[in-house]
Design a protein around this motif. Sequence first.
Motif, PDB file in Angstrom:
ATOM      1  N   LYS A  84       2.144   6.558  -5.267  1.00 21.13           N
ATOM      2  CA  LYS A  84       1.822   5.271  -5.888  1.00 21.13           C
ATOM      3  C   LYS A  84       0.516   4.678  -5.370  1.00 21.13           C
ATOM      4  CE  LYS A  84       6.660   3.858  -6.561  1.00 21.13           C
ATOM      5  NZ  LYS A  84       7.637   2.761  -6.370  1.00 21.13           N
ATOM      6  N   GLU A  85       0.288   4.789  -4.073  1.00 23.66           N
ATOM      7  CA  GLU A  85      -0.893   4.206  -3.438  1.00 23.66           C
ATOM      8  C   GLU A  85      -0.972   4.738  -2.017  1.00 23.66           C
ATOM      9  OE1 GLU A  85      -3.650   2.932  -4.535  1.00 23.66           O
ATOM     10  OE2 GLU A  85      -3.253   0.770  -4.779  1.00 23.66           O
ATOM     11  N   THR A  86      -2.173   4.721  -1.466  1.00 20.65           N
ATOM     12  CA  THR A  86      -2.374   5.011  -0.055  1.00 20.65           C
ATOM     13  C   THR A  86      -3.188   3.876   0.542  1.00 20.65           C
ATOM     14  OG1 THR A  86      -4.450   6.218  -0.385  1.00 20.65           O
ATOM     15  CG2 THR A  86      -2.399   7.506  -0.490  1.00 20.65           C
ATOM     16  N   ILE A  87      -3.271   3.854   1.844  1.00 22.06           N
ATOM     17  CA  ILE A  87      -4.111   2.850   2.503  1.00 22.06           C
ATOM     18  C   ILE A  87      -5.553   2.988   2.025  1.00 22.06           C
ATOM     19  CG2 ILE A  87      -5.039   2.127   4.741  1.00 22.06           C
ATOM     20  CD1 ILE A  87      -2.267   3.086   5.901  1.00 22.06           C
ATOM     21  N   TYR A 103       0.794  -1.221   0.000  1.00 18.56           N
ATOM     22  CA  TYR A 103       0.000   0.000   0.000  1.00 18.56           C
ATOM     23  C   TYR A 103       0.833   1.281   0.000  1.00 18.56           C
ATOM     24  CZ  TYR A 103      -4.384  -2.552   0.339  1.00 18.56           C
ATOM     25  OH  TYR A 103      -5.467  -3.359   0.079  1.00 18.56           O
ATOM     26  N   ARG A 104       2.150   1.175   0.078  1.00 17.76           N
ATOM     27  CA  ARG A 104       3.070   2.296  -0.186  1.00 17.76           C
ATOM     28  C   ARG A 104       3.003   3.440   0.822  1.00 17.76           C
ATOM     29  NH1 ARG A 104       5.690  -1.138  -3.397  1.00 17.76           N
ATOM     30  NH2 ARG A 104       4.833  -1.350  -5.489  1.00 17.76           N
ATOM     31  N   GLU A 105       2.112   3.353   1.794  1.00 18.32           N
ATOM     32  CA  GLU A 105       1.994   4.422   2.778  1.00 18.32           C
ATOM     33  C   GLU A 105       2.437   3.929   4.147  1.00 18.32           C
ATOM     34  OE1 GLU A 105      -1.282   7.672   4.447  1.00 18.32           O
ATOM     35  OE2 GLU A 105      -1.968   5.948   3.291  1.00 18.32           O
ATOM     36  N   PRO A 106       3.363   4.685   4.778  1.00 16.73           N
ATOM     37  CA  PRO A 106       3.948   5.962   4.390  1.00 16.73           C
ATOM     38  C   PRO A 106       5.130   5.807   3.432  1.00 16.73           C
ATOM     39  CG  PRO A 106       4.772   5.322   6.531  1.00 16.73           C
ATOM     40  CD  PRO A 106       3.774   4.272   6.142  1.00 16.73           C
TER      41      PRO A 106
END
Length: 429
Positions: free
Chosen positions: A72-75, A64-67
């Motif tokens: 690219k993506e977040t939650i 999910y890339r976050e943080p």
Amino acid sequence: MKTLIKNGTVFNEGHLVNEDLLVEDGIIRALGKDLHEYLTDDYVEFDAGNLLVSPGLVDVHVHYREPGQTEKETIKTGSAAAAHGGFTTVGAMPNVDPVPDAPEKVAQMIAKNQKDGLVHIAQYSAITTGRTSDQLVNMAGVKKAGAFAVSNDGNGVQSAGTMYRAMQAAKAVGLPLAAHVEDESLLFGGVMTEGARAKYLGLPGSPEVVESSQVARDLALAKATGVHYHVCHVSTKDSLAMIRFAKQNGVRVTCEATPHHLLLSDECIDGHDTNYKMNPPLRHEEDRRALVAALNDGTVDMIATDHAPHTKENKGTDFYCGANGITGSETAFALLYTKLVKAGLLKLERLLDLMATNPAAAFNLTEAGRLEVGKPADIAIFDLDHAYVIDQRDYLSKGRNTPFTRMTVYGQTVLTMVDGQVVYRRKED
């Protein structure tokens, strides 16, 4: 408020049955043919005639890339994509920045997942600090903080000694250890699998023993330690053969296969479309066929997407420099239903076991993977009868990096429910 889901083909206890399902206060209140005794005037009805009613799908491998890489993506966007694909529980890998490699960081990730996620998000801790060191995380601490498993996904653990100590520590506290199996000393600068196709394209290839040699090492260590050892995105016939042998000899090993390794081979690579670049790379056709066979013989325990969103700039057009990975949450069920079930290569019941029941059971996600009275109403409803075209305009993920866009498939998600709340509903035509 009560919701009565009527007339559906329900996947219940491994069987497809025509029955109704009643949801009340976030849980499944009743399953059966005549549920009128449970009804009052205060209920809504959803007609699932000619539709499949499934437990919410479970994907133990998403990014999910976050943080750290929210472009690219977040939650929020990643979990929306999961809901769009019929997934109600996912496992978030720890290759974010900062890495959740300490109890307080794991706790922070879990709080963020719960705040922003539309689906249930189980959180991995790293195995080692930073995911690339040889210093083990505090296994007892990260488990107490809420980690459901440990993994360094994105990197293989290069030291056998580190992996041995990690398995001992994970076993001691009852945490599954999910391994990205890749011996970096055998990569030799490859950007795809070594073989005739790489030679034809003039691209450097890495031998398949990059994966299978580390699988062999880890299976020996898993036997010695007794840990629950899970192989991420298994992709070669040799790895499968070793896993099969290990299972027959009492090693506590599970493994997952991805939709892209099940449906694509290195023959699909043209050298320019980086949507075919991933890690592990696409393998030979004989490996792909072996993976499909392993779904049926029980060697492969589950299907996981390895959902890996990237920006258009990250993927680029250069096969040397383009980022590895593709998205998968929104396309997985439909692709596999179309290409495996409708093609007669896999029974629908087996696909649902692989995508819901089995991953939940293997990772002790006790509230997921089954439709059962008293359990959370995590439900996915699919349309198996009508074809549709995968269209990037429908994606809820930030990522558009998939080679499956514009493919005609069956198995579109109609509705996804988490804890009795609708988190995705198909738009009406």
